[in-house]
Design an enzyme around this catalytic site. Structure first.
Site, PDB file in Angstrom:
ATOM      1  N   SER A  64      44.520  26.223  48.701  1.00  0.00           N
ATOM      2  CA  SER A  64      43.655  27.474  48.487  1.00  0.00           C
ATOM      3  C   SER A  64      42.654  27.029  47.367  1.00  0.00           C
ATOM      4  O   SER A  64      42.508  26.006  47.149  1.00  0.00           O
ATOM      5  CB  SER A  64      44.374  28.712  47.995  1.00  0.00           C
ATOM      6  OG  SER A  64      44.660  28.407  46.677  1.00  0.00           O
ATOM      7  N   LYS A  65      41.838  28.091  47.261  1.00  0.00           N
ATOM      8  CA  LYS A  65      40.687  27.806  46.160  1.00  0.00           C
ATOM      9  C   LYS A  65      41.256  27.470  45.040  1.00  0.00           C
ATOM     10  O   LYS A  65      40.366  26.932  44.154  1.00  0.00           O
ATOM     11  CB  LYS A  65      39.696  28.732  46.295  1.00  0.00           C
ATOM     12  CG  LYS A  65      38.938  29.316  47.516  1.00  0.00           C
ATOM     13  CD  LYS A  65      37.984  30.248  47.350  1.00  0.00           C
ATOM     14  CE  LYS A  65      37.289  30.401  48.789  1.00  0.00           C
ATOM     15  NZ  LYS A  65      37.903  31.455  49.396  1.00  0.00           N
TER      16      LYS A  65
END
Ligand code: GLU
Length: 302
Positions: A250-251
């Protein structure tokens, strides 16, 4: 048939290796068969979408050599390709669903629904219990009026069957797995499920290659394809990449963002090689050019 593929990122942050892997696999699928590739900017959520991120997505894709034939921030015909500019098309699709008497206004908040029902299985999904369905749930419903979101009715016996290139035969009992779902939010924003079907259909997309977190969404989308009279594309969902702890990328995995990878001096071939190795196209994460990856893709899939 010459395929048309697409990459449909949401401009809510800089891309990371997981996004590049999805973009690369969709690009390779289209290009290895001599097909077209579209870039669509999925900026439906006004609170999370930023034009700067859309520009960075374009810059990162170009830097990697993942060129598109149509789309992006340019708004030439037959675009526009930014969902925020396509509201009229979604409105006419919603009107067609309303004409079929399948849409109702829903005043429930997420918190109301959470309070009324346990999350589905272990993945936290909430199945709408039908609280706001009018007329005792008897369709056709009258055209919905007034505030609230717009929800699409799913009859109890709606079974959706499709074949995914990676995950094989799928059979989804839509009422049990998803329930009635939102096509327009209470704040007026268009729902992803409606927008993506209208866009893929009108843009002539014949194959959807994307992360397997959207495998169940494919069933909702096929339902919409049928109701709107469009032909559904082929589906190829990709196993999600995980970090060293086994958690989906994910980010938050900052070292794998395009920003960090480019700043560390990685070349396009290094990043493409890393994404291709994660996809199992090449044995290890060595630098790889796009021509080489097209060959590897053809060898593996065609
Ligand atoms: N916009 C979605 C995302 O960034 C992808 C939707 C799709 O590929 O259908 O997760």
């Amino acid at each position: 048939m010459v395929p048309t593929g697409r990459f449909a990122p949401s401009p809510s942050g800089r891309m990371h290796l997981g996004n590049i892997y999805a973009a690369l696999m969709s690009w390779l699928s289209a290009r290895s068969a001599g097909g077209r590739w579209i870039l669509r900017i999925e900026d439906l959520d006004p609170g999370r979408s930023r034009i700067e991120y859309a520009r960075l997505i374009e810059d990162d894709l170009k830097w990697l050599g993942l060129e598109w034939d149509e789309g992006g921030l340019t708004d030439g015909l037959p675009g526009p390709y930014c969902q925020s500019m396509r509201g009229d098309l979604y409105a006419s699709a919603l009107a067609r669903l309303e004409d079929q008497g399948l849409v109702y206004a829903c005043r429930c908040t997420r918190a109301d629904i959470m309070a009324s029902q346990a999350p589905h299985q272990s993945d936290g999904r909430i199945i709408y219990p039908g609280t706001c369905r009018p007329d005792g749930g008897m369709t056709p419903f009258a055209r919905p009026e007034g505030p609230g979101s717009r929800r699409l009715y799913v009859a109890p016996d709606t079974t959706i069957e499709f074949t995914d290139r990676r995950f094989g035969r799928q059979r989804v009992d839509l009422a049990v797995e998803c329930g009635d779902f939102i096509v327009r939010r209470a704040d007026g924003a268009w729902a992803y499920q409606l927008a993506v079907v209208v866009d893929d259909a009108l843009m002539g997309v014949t194959e959807v290659v994307r992360g397997s977190d959207l495998l169940l969404s494919a069933a909702q989308q096929i339902y919409l394809y049928h109701l709107l009279g469009f032909k559904a594309p082929e589906w190829h969902h990709l196993p999600l990449l995980t970090n060293s702890g086994g958690i989906r990328l994910s980010k938050r995995d900052a070292s794998l963002s395009m920003e960090a990878m480019r700043a560390s001096g990685a070349s396009p071939a290094m990043i493409l090689g890393r994404a291709a190795a994660a996809a199992g196209l090449i044995p290890e994460a060595a630098p790889a050019g796009l021509d080489e990856l097209i060959d590897a893709y053809r060898h593996r899939y065609l």
